[in-house]
Write an enzyme that holds these catalytic residues in place. Structure first.
Site, short mmCIF file in Angstrom:
data_model
loop_
_atom_site.label_atom_id
_atom_site.label_comp_id
_atom_site.label_asym_id
_atom_site.label_seq_id
_atom_site.Cartn_x
_atom_site.Cartn_y
_atom_site.Cartn_z
N GLY A 43 35.67 38.60 50.51
CA GLY A 43 35.90 37.51 51.82
C GLY A 43 37.08 38.36 52.73
O GLY A 43 37.05 38.09 53.91
N GLU A 98 44.30 36.63 52.41
CA GLU A 98 43.13 35.78 51.71
C GLU A 98 42.33 35.32 52.86
O GLU A 98 42.93 35.49 54.22
CB GLU A 98 43.54 34.53 51.17
CG GLU A 98 43.08 34.68 49.53
CD GLU A 98 41.71 34.42 49.43
OE1 GLU A 98 40.77 35.17 50.15
OE2 GLU A 98 41.49 33.99 48.31
N ASP A 99 41.04 35.00 52.94
CA ASP A 99 40.37 34.80 54.19
C ASP A 99 40.55 33.15 54.33
O ASP A 99 40.69 32.68 55.50
CB ASP A 99 38.77 34.96 53.87
CG ASP A 99 38.36 34.43 52.33
OD1 ASP A 99 39.21 34.17 51.84
OD2 ASP A 99 37.17 34.52 52.06
N ASP A 102 41.49 26.97 50.19
CA ASP A 102 40.80 25.50 50.33
C ASP A 102 41.56 24.54 49.18
O ASP A 102 42.63 24.03 49.87
CB ASP A 102 39.25 26.07 49.93
CG ASP A 102 38.24 24.72 50.00
OD1 ASP A 102 38.54 23.85 50.66
OD2 ASP A 102 37.11 24.81 49.08
N SER A 103 41.22 24.49 48.19
CA SER A 103 42.00 23.84 47.06
C SER A 103 43.32 24.49 46.67
O SER A 103 44.41 23.78 46.34
CB SER A 103 41.07 23.88 45.83
OG SER A 103 40.94 24.95 45.09
N THR A 106 42.89 29.26 43.76
CA THR A 106 42.77 30.63 43.66
C THR A 106 44.17 31.34 43.84
O THR A 106 44.74 32.38 43.00
CB THR A 106 41.82 31.35 44.60
OG1 THR A 106 40.53 30.59 44.23
CG2 THR A 106 41.51 32.89 44.26
N LEU A 107 44.83 31.13 45.02
CA LEU A 107 46.05 31.44 45.28
C LEU A 107 47.09 30.98 44.56
O LEU A 107 48.23 31.96 44.28
CB LEU A 107 46.30 31.20 46.80
CG LEU A 107 45.61 32.21 47.71
CD1 LEU A 107 45.95 31.90 49.18
CD2 LEU A 107 45.97 33.70 47.72
N ASP A 158 31.38 33.86 53.75
CA ASP A 158 29.88 33.91 53.57
C ASP A 158 29.52 32.34 53.04
O ASP A 158 30.02 31.80 52.67
CB ASP A 158 29.38 34.83 52.47
CG ASP A 158 29.80 34.22 51.00
OD1 ASP A 158 30.91 34.13 50.78
OD2 ASP A 158 28.85 34.00 50.42
N ARG A 164 28.61 37.18 56.67
CA ARG A 164 30.31 37.73 56.56
C ARG A 164 30.44 38.70 57.72
O ARG A 164 31.65 38.87 58.34
CB ARG A 164 30.29 38.79 55.41
CG ARG A 164 30.43 38.17 54.16
CD ARG A 164 30.63 38.73 52.90
NE ARG A 164 30.33 38.34 51.75
CZ ARG A 164 31.14 37.77 50.77
NH1 ARG A 164 32.19 37.14 51.20
NH2 ARG A 164 30.96 37.18 49.48
P1 IMP Z 1 40.37 27.72 46.59
O1 IMP Z 1 41.27 27.83 47.58
O2 IMP Z 1 40.61 28.14 45.37
O3 IMP Z 1 39.66 26.42 46.53
O4 IMP Z 1 39.34 28.84 46.90
C1 IMP Z 1 39.14 29.51 48.12
C2 IMP Z 1 37.79 30.47 47.88
O5 IMP Z 1 36.69 29.39 48.19
C3 IMP Z 1 37.68 31.35 49.17
O6 IMP Z 1 38.53 32.49 49.06
C4 IMP Z 1 36.43 31.26 49.46
O7 IMP Z 1 35.72 32.19 48.79
C5 IMP Z 1 35.75 29.78 49.19
N1 IMP Z 1 35.70 29.00 50.41
C6 IMP Z 1 36.17 27.91 50.30
N2 IMP Z 1 35.89 27.28 51.54
C7 IMP Z 1 35.15 28.10 52.27
C8 IMP Z 1 34.32 27.98 53.44
O8 IMP Z 1 34.29 27.04 54.09
N3 IMP Z 1 33.31 29.05 53.70
C9 IMP Z 1 33.23 30.05 52.72
N4 IMP Z 1 33.86 30.19 51.51
C10 IMP Z 1 34.87 29.14 51.34
MG MG Z 2 37.35 34.20 48.60
#
Ligand code: IMP
Ligand code: MG
Length: 175
Positions: A43, A98-99, A102-103, A106-107, A158, A164
């Site tokens: 991403g 990072e793109d 969200d939660s 990952t980071l 995506d 993308r």
């Molecule tokens: P998190 O912060 O660990 O929950 O995960 C983030 C990852 O979830 C991002 O790197 C994206 O791959 C995916 N993601 C979260 N929100 C979106 C969205 O709105 N569109 C597409 N991918 C998303």
């Molecule tokens: Mg991602």
């Protein structure tokens, strides 16, 4: 895929302009240093390239790919490393790119992991931030845009591997 269409949330000019600002800010903050950008596949590829073009201090790059385990184990915060970095980051001024956050799981995991490898400094730069969804506590120094909790695509993001390549950020609206 369910029937849907894409609505523009952030147009191409706004995204380009904001990336230019982030690049200028990073160039000021890292004056006299070399920035080592870590692109999180897939991403972040588009954002990392555009950002790197706007940074005026020396830049090096490396790539990493991780994937979360399935929904059932997601709360554990375990992230599987699908591709590790090619080079050591010891003594480097590292920015994870990072793109979207969200939660934050990952980071949070990646920052922990890379922090153990003795970089000189370690920061995070994300194009998009969905603060309402945050579960894991993670400091993010550079944020392009804070957005509402909507599913977005484009600029590397995506929906089922599609979209993308859109040069703007769009919202997936189900018909
Ligand atoms: P998190 O912060 O660990 O929950 O995960 C983030 C990852 O979830 C991002 O790197 C994206 O791959 C995916 N993601 C979260 N929100 C979106 C969205 O709105 N569109 C597409 N991918 C998303
Ligand atoms: Mg991602």
């Amino acid at each position: 895929m369910d029937k849907h269409h894409i609505e523009v949330m952030l147009d191409e000019n706004s995204v380009d302009q904001r990336i230019r600002e982030l690049g200028e800010q990073i160039s000021r903050d890292y004056a006299g240093k070399c920035v080592h950008l870590i692109c999180i596949l897939k991403g972040s590829v588009y954002f990392t390239c555009e950002l790197a073009k706007r940074i005026s201090v020396p830049v090096t790059m490396d790539f990493m790919q991780c994937s979360s385990y399935g929904a059932a184990t997601k709360s554990s915060g375990i992230v599987r490393l699908a591709k590790d970095l090619d080079e050591a980051i010891t003594g480097k001024d590292v920015i994870i790119v990072e793109d979207i956050i969200d939660s934050g799981r990952t980071l949070a995991h990646l920052k922990d992991l890379l922090g153990q490898r003795d970089p000189r400094s370690l920061r995070i730069c994300t194009l998009l931030d969905k603060p309402d969804r945050r579960v894991a506590d993670v400091d993010v120094e550079y944020v392009g845009f804070k957005i509402e909790d909507k599913f977005v695509v484009g600029y590397g993001l995506d929906y089922d591997q599609q979209y993308r390549n859109l040069p703007y950020i769009g919202v997936v609206e189900f018909d």
